[in-house]
Scaffold this motif. Structure first.
Motif, PDB file in Angstrom:
ATOM      1  N   ARG A 487       0.817  -1.222   0.000  1.00 16.92           N
ATOM      2  CA  ARG A 487       0.000   0.000   0.000  1.00 16.92           C
ATOM      3  C   ARG A 487       0.846   1.266   0.000  1.00 16.92           C
ATOM      4  O   ARG A 487       0.340   2.360  -0.262  1.00 16.92           O
ATOM      5  CB  ARG A 487      -0.959  -0.005   1.189  1.00 16.92           C
ATOM      6  CG  ARG A 487      -0.285   0.068   2.533  1.00 16.92           C
ATOM      7  CD  ARG A 487      -1.301   0.093   3.651  1.00 16.92           C
ATOM      8  NE  ARG A 487      -2.226   1.194   3.497  1.00 16.92           N
ATOM      9  CZ  ARG A 487      -3.057   1.629   4.460  1.00 16.92           C
ATOM     10  NH1 ARG A 487      -3.079   1.010   5.613  1.00 16.92           N
ATOM     11  NH2 ARG A 487      -3.854   2.638   4.264  1.00 16.92           N
ATOM     12  N   HIS A 488       2.152   1.145   0.285  1.00 21.34           N
ATOM     13  CA  HIS A 488       3.017   2.325   0.367  1.00 21.34           C
ATOM     14  C   HIS A 488       3.651   2.600  -0.989  1.00 21.34           C
ATOM     15  O   HIS A 488       4.291   1.743  -1.596  1.00 21.34           O
ATOM     16  CB  HIS A 488       4.097   2.113   1.427  1.00 21.34           C
ATOM     17  CG  HIS A 488       3.534   1.825   2.783  1.00 21.34           C
ATOM     18  ND1 HIS A 488       2.818   2.752   3.506  1.00 21.34           N
ATOM     19  CD2 HIS A 488       3.551   0.687   3.532  1.00 21.34           C
ATOM     20  CE1 HIS A 488       2.428   2.216   4.648  1.00 21.34           C
ATOM     21  NE2 HIS A 488       2.850   0.957   4.688  1.00 21.34           N
ATOM     22  N   ARG A 499      -0.392   6.543  -0.276  1.00 22.36           N
ATOM     23  CA  ARG A 499      -0.972   5.224   0.005  1.00 22.36           C
ATOM     24  C   ARG A 499      -1.865   4.789  -1.156  1.00 22.36           C
ATOM     25  O   ARG A 499      -2.629   5.590  -1.689  1.00 22.36           O
ATOM     26  CB  ARG A 499      -1.815   5.265   1.288  1.00 22.36           C
ATOM     27  CG  ARG A 499      -1.044   5.725   2.498  1.00 22.36           C
ATOM     28  CD  ARG A 499      -1.972   6.058   3.661  1.00 22.36           C
ATOM     29  NE  ARG A 499      -3.030   7.016   3.299  1.00 22.36           N
ATOM     30  CZ  ARG A 499      -2.834   8.324   3.163  1.00 22.36           C
ATOM     31  NH1 ARG A 499      -1.612   8.838   3.330  1.00 22.36           N
ATOM     32  NH2 ARG A 499      -3.828   9.128   2.852  1.00 22.36           N
ATOM     33  N   THR A 502      -6.968   0.646  -0.916  1.00 20.11           N
ATOM     34  CA  THR A 502      -7.002  -0.779  -0.576  1.00 20.11           C
ATOM     35  C   THR A 502      -8.357  -1.419  -0.844  1.00 20.11           C
ATOM     36  O   THR A 502      -8.478  -2.639  -0.762  1.00 20.11           O
ATOM     37  CB  THR A 502      -6.618  -1.003   0.899  1.00 20.11           C
ATOM     38  OG1 THR A 502      -7.528  -0.275   1.737  1.00 20.11           O
ATOM     39  CG2 THR A 502      -5.189  -0.559   1.163  1.00 20.11           C
TER      40      THR A 502
END
Length: 875
Positions: A487-488, A499, A502
């Motif tokens: 996610r980074h 980010r 998600t």
């Protein structure tokens, strides 16, 4: 000549291999013959196919093979609707990765479908979980985002705190999550939406152009879109304003019933309800109870109607001295209309039930046109029809349509504050499509969240956003939220730490454009517009009625969105739609009541005792209760494994049975006797043709126009014409019935040929009839047809042979049936030669027993013969 029995275990894999080696069903996009695109709704790879799949894909295959024989360039592809929660559940339960579980199931089901002998272009196969597929779906998302068809907003959702995921309304059962059983919470989450409402009117209007869709499906979609013409109506709150709220706005389609209003009802999340709840614990508790309840339409319809009086009163729009109570009610949702309604108990059953429960007035304001205003009352059933206004002051005596206009005109010109008290409005029930799902096994939404730049689309050059493989399902929730690195990411605009989104996409997105991808599945862009425009719309789409609303509606929206973004140049994805019935089976139970155990069909034996059927357990001989006929389901064990049927009888028998037993839009009842009957047909057809094949192999097929073979040729060509029409109408069961009759008619000629001694003309006519039979069964029993085709000495494969043409001279009926009327009333029918003259018709009519009995010796005044139409006798 004795012949060996037809052996499907040998024939079926052999022919499947030959078709594959020759590439018979591979479709060439450059082939410029007239196209025909047939598509069955693709399956979810749950692990094994079931008999519903067999029926669905057998129907599509008949269409594909038939149209191919008629000279069309046919596209008949297959893929897999492969994302979704079941794979994640399997991952949690079996400690297996969703990808591994999914692709293993695909491999199993692919093998099963291939064993059916389906004429599919497997070179176009894909699964929606293939990176290559969802890469292009992310591309479409970005294009739609650029066009303003995607947005993000705060939305109330059902949140399961144990599974840590959003639940659809239908997944909330009595306030609890359908899987975890946890009390569901209402949360405000930021969700992604598609702007399907931009196309509300277009989606509704275009339904009238879909004349090859079932009317019931079009009606279901119309109701779901839910266009209504009504009035927004502002009700002034009596007394002091409440935290800045001085009025409540409702939307109504029946402003004519205003004088029957006895209360207002608002949703638990209405701003006024929230304001009142802050100072009232009882109201706050009731609002919380409403939030926990299921909010599907089905749940609202069946739930007990409950409410709580807020203590607020509103003034009637036409009489400031008339004040009505305001309730928070569990049947009003903030998502629909304005989150507030006025209740007219005499004209709405829900309002009537509510009014009776809380002892509110019930004033009839509409009666049927033939009613009596002095005596008309409303008891336990509301009168919700049109009619004449009563008890409505200046509206009395008007019909409801006129009253609607009068009320709308008055309130539109009446000011409340600085705005009209009422305004006409067209409203749709359809809401924008929320596509956010808090789970791993789905298509990642290609956006990045940056603290400085906000929401940033992933640049197309950086697509695809791939799902990471190294995820764990040891705790509930979305593994993407917990992943240490995935996610980074750096912001594409400013380069700072950011980010990934998600949330993944609703799996309905995956199935909303797959039909377009099939047209060019290996190209870099989502579609090649010129190719997609040539193949689309799908000429014949086949699938279950359970997808009549959401899947079809989303696909129709997505096609429009793809048009707006330049990927196709059409609006409607499916020209013809067919919704097939289910495969159902008896249920069997050992023991009674809740403690009884369901028993599978393979575990029991059916016996006939004194003319009555009974079932016994094969293993023990215990008697088993025969239950109702229901949809095949694992829970009740009334399933039949297609592999077992194919292993025992062959794919052709399974196909022939599911096509033969009932109209294709109705349920088919699976029975062992029915399957055995289909198997006997397969064996009989093979025996008759193979025994006569030696005599016919070296003979040319040619229909007879006279002599002994004429009758054979007439029945053959008449059947060809009739079955051709049945296939065109998807009337497979009717085609099967005609084929049975045709085989019965061919039995004696084929037996005679097999015995030897038939002259060349007769032999040629019988071979022509046998060839026609093979063509007719080829779409349904393709392996048997190939065996018969070769046995008859025909070159190549019947799968590549053109459809035969019937001889018009052989299908002309030489006899006609004339209705016979006596004094204008039909009394009989006369079958007579088409070319019979008037005198012959009159004599034949008078010779009919029914006519003689009716005349009873009377002499007709005249007999009028309308040639080839009707006979009228005037006495």
């Amino acid at each position: 000549m004795a012949t060996e029995r037809y052996n499907p275990r040998d024939a079926e894999p052999r022919w499947q291999a030959k078709w594959s080696e020759a590439g018979v069903f591979v479709t060439d996009n450059s082939d410029m013959r007239e196209k025909y695109y047939v598509l069955e709704m693709f399956p979810y790879p749950s692990g094994r196919i079931h008999m519903g799949h067999v029926r669905n894909y057998a129907m599509g295959d008949v269409v594909a093979r038939y149209k191919r024989a008629r000279g069309y360039n046919v596209l008949h592809p297959m893929g897999w609707d492969a994302f979704g929660m079941p794979a994640e559940n399997a991952a949690m339960q079996n400690k297996v990765h969703p990808k591994d579980w999914t692709y293993r199931n695909i491999a199993t089901m692919r093998g099963q479908l291939k064993s059916m002998g389906l004429s599919l272009d497997w070179s176009r196969e894909f699964a929606t979980c293939d990176v290559e597929y969802y890469h292009r779906q992310q591309y479409l998302f970005l294009d739609m985002m650029e066009k303003g068809l995607v947005y993000r907003k705060q939305s109330k959702v059902n949140w399961d705190p144990v599974d840590q995921t959003v639940l659809a309304n239908e997944q909330v059962i009595e306030g609890r999550g359908w899987r975890s059983g946890a009390l569901v919470e209402q949360r405000e989450l930021t969700q992604w939406f598609f702007k399907i409402t931009d196309f509300s009117q277009d989606l509704l209007d275009a339904l009238d152009t879909l004349d090859q869709w079932p009317e019931k499906v079009r009606l279901m979609q119309k109701n779901w879109i839910g266009r209504s013409e009504g009035l927004t109506l502002r009700w002034e709150i009596a007394g002091a304003a409440l935290d800045g709220h001085s009025e409540i706005t409702v939307y109504t389609t029946r402003p004519d019933t205003l004088f029957g209003a006895s209360f207002l009802a608002i949703a638990a999340d209405h701003p006024v309800a929230k304001a009142v709840a802050e100072g009232n614990a009882e109201i706050a508790a009731f609002c919380e109870e409403c939030r926990r309840a299921g909010t599907s339409l089905a749940a609202l319809e069946t739930a007990e109607k409950k409410g709580v009086d807020t203590g607020i009163r509103v003034r009637h729009p036409f009489d400031p001295s008339w004040e009505l109570p305001v309730y928070v009610a569990n049947f009003v949702l903030m998502e629909y209309g304005t989150g507030a309604i006025f209740g007219c108990p005499s004209g709405d059953q829900r309002d009537l039930d509510f009014a009776r429960k809380y002892d509110l007035p019930v004033v009839p304001v509409v009666m049927p046109k033939d009613g009596d205003a002095a005596t008309f009352t409303v008891g336990d059933t509301a009168y919700d029809g049109d009619g004449v206004m009563i008890n409505s002051r200046f509206l009395d005596g008007l019909d409801t349509e006129v009253a609607f206009k009068v009320v709308a005109d008055r309130l539109s010109s009446t000011m409340l504050g600085n705005a009209p008290q009422g305004e006409r409005r067209v409203q749709f029930r359809l809401r924008d499509w929320g596509i956010s799902r808090q789970r791993y096994w789905g298509c990642p939404i290609p956006v990045i969240h940056c603290d400085d730049c906000g929401v940033v689309p992933v640049p197309k050059k950086d697509l695809p956003v791939k799902l990471p493989d190294d995820v764990a399902f040891d705790v509930p929730g979305n593994p993407l939220d917990r992943h240490p690195t995935w996610r980074h990411v750096a912001c594409p605009e400013c380069g700072k730490d950011a980010r990934r989104e998600t949330d993944t996409m609703d799996t309905f997105v995956d199935s909303s454009w797959y039909f377009a991808r099939f047209t060019a599945p290996h190209e870099d862009m989502p579609t090649v517009p010129a190719i997609a425009d040539r193949w689309l719309p799908v000429d014949q789409y086949i699938g279950g009625i359970e997808h009549a609303i959401l899947h079809l509606l989303y696909s129709r929206f997505f096609t429009r969105a793809m048009r707006e973004t330049g990927h196709v140049n059409l609006s409607e994805p499916f020209k013809g739609l067919f919704t097939q019935g289910m495969v159902v089976h008896e249920t069997y139970k050992l023991g009674s009541g809740a403690q009884g155990q369901w028993v599978a069909p393979a575990e029991i034996r059916i016996e006939e005792v004194d003319g009555n059927r009974r079932a016994v357990l094969i293993a023990t001989g215990e008697e088993v209760t025969i239950g109702s006929i229901e949809k095949m389901s694992k829970s009740k064990k009334n399933v039949v494994d297609p592999d077992d049927i194919i292993a025992s009888y062959g794919a052709d028998t399974a196909r022939f049975f599911v096509l033969s037993d009932s109209p294709p839009d109705r349920d088919v009842i699976w029975s062992e006797s029915g399957v055995e009957g289909a198997h006997r047909f397969v064996q009989r057809a093979w025996r008759l043709i193979s025994e006569a094949s030696e005599q016919m192999a070296e003979c040319n097929a040619n229909p007879a126009k006279e002599g002994e073979g004429l009758a054979v040729s007439q029945i053959a060509h008449k059947t060809l014409k009739a079955v051709q029409a049945d296939y065109d109408k998807l009337a497979f069961n009717k085609a099967v019935a005609r084929i049975y009759e045709f085989v019965n008619a061919l039995a004696a000629p084929l037996t005679k040929v097999a015995a030897g001694g038939a002259d060349r003309a007769y032999l040629a006519a019988v071979k022509d009839g046998a060839n026609i039979l093979v063509h007719l069964i080829a779409p349904m029993t393709p392996h048997l047809a190939e065996e018969c085709w070769g046995a008859l000495g025909n070159p190549g494969m019947v799968a590549q042979a053109p459809w035969p043409t019937y001889d018009p001279d052989l299908v002309t009926e030489n006899e006609i049936v004339l209705p016979v009327q006596i004094n204008g009333k039909k009394r009989a029918e006369l079958t007579i030669a088409r070319e019979a003259d008037q005198t012959a018709v009159q004599n034949a009519v008078l010779a009919l027993d029914t006519v003689k009995a009716t005349l009873n010796g009377q002499v007709p005044k005249k007999i009028i013969v309308v040639p080839q139409r009707i006979v009228n006798i005037v006495v």
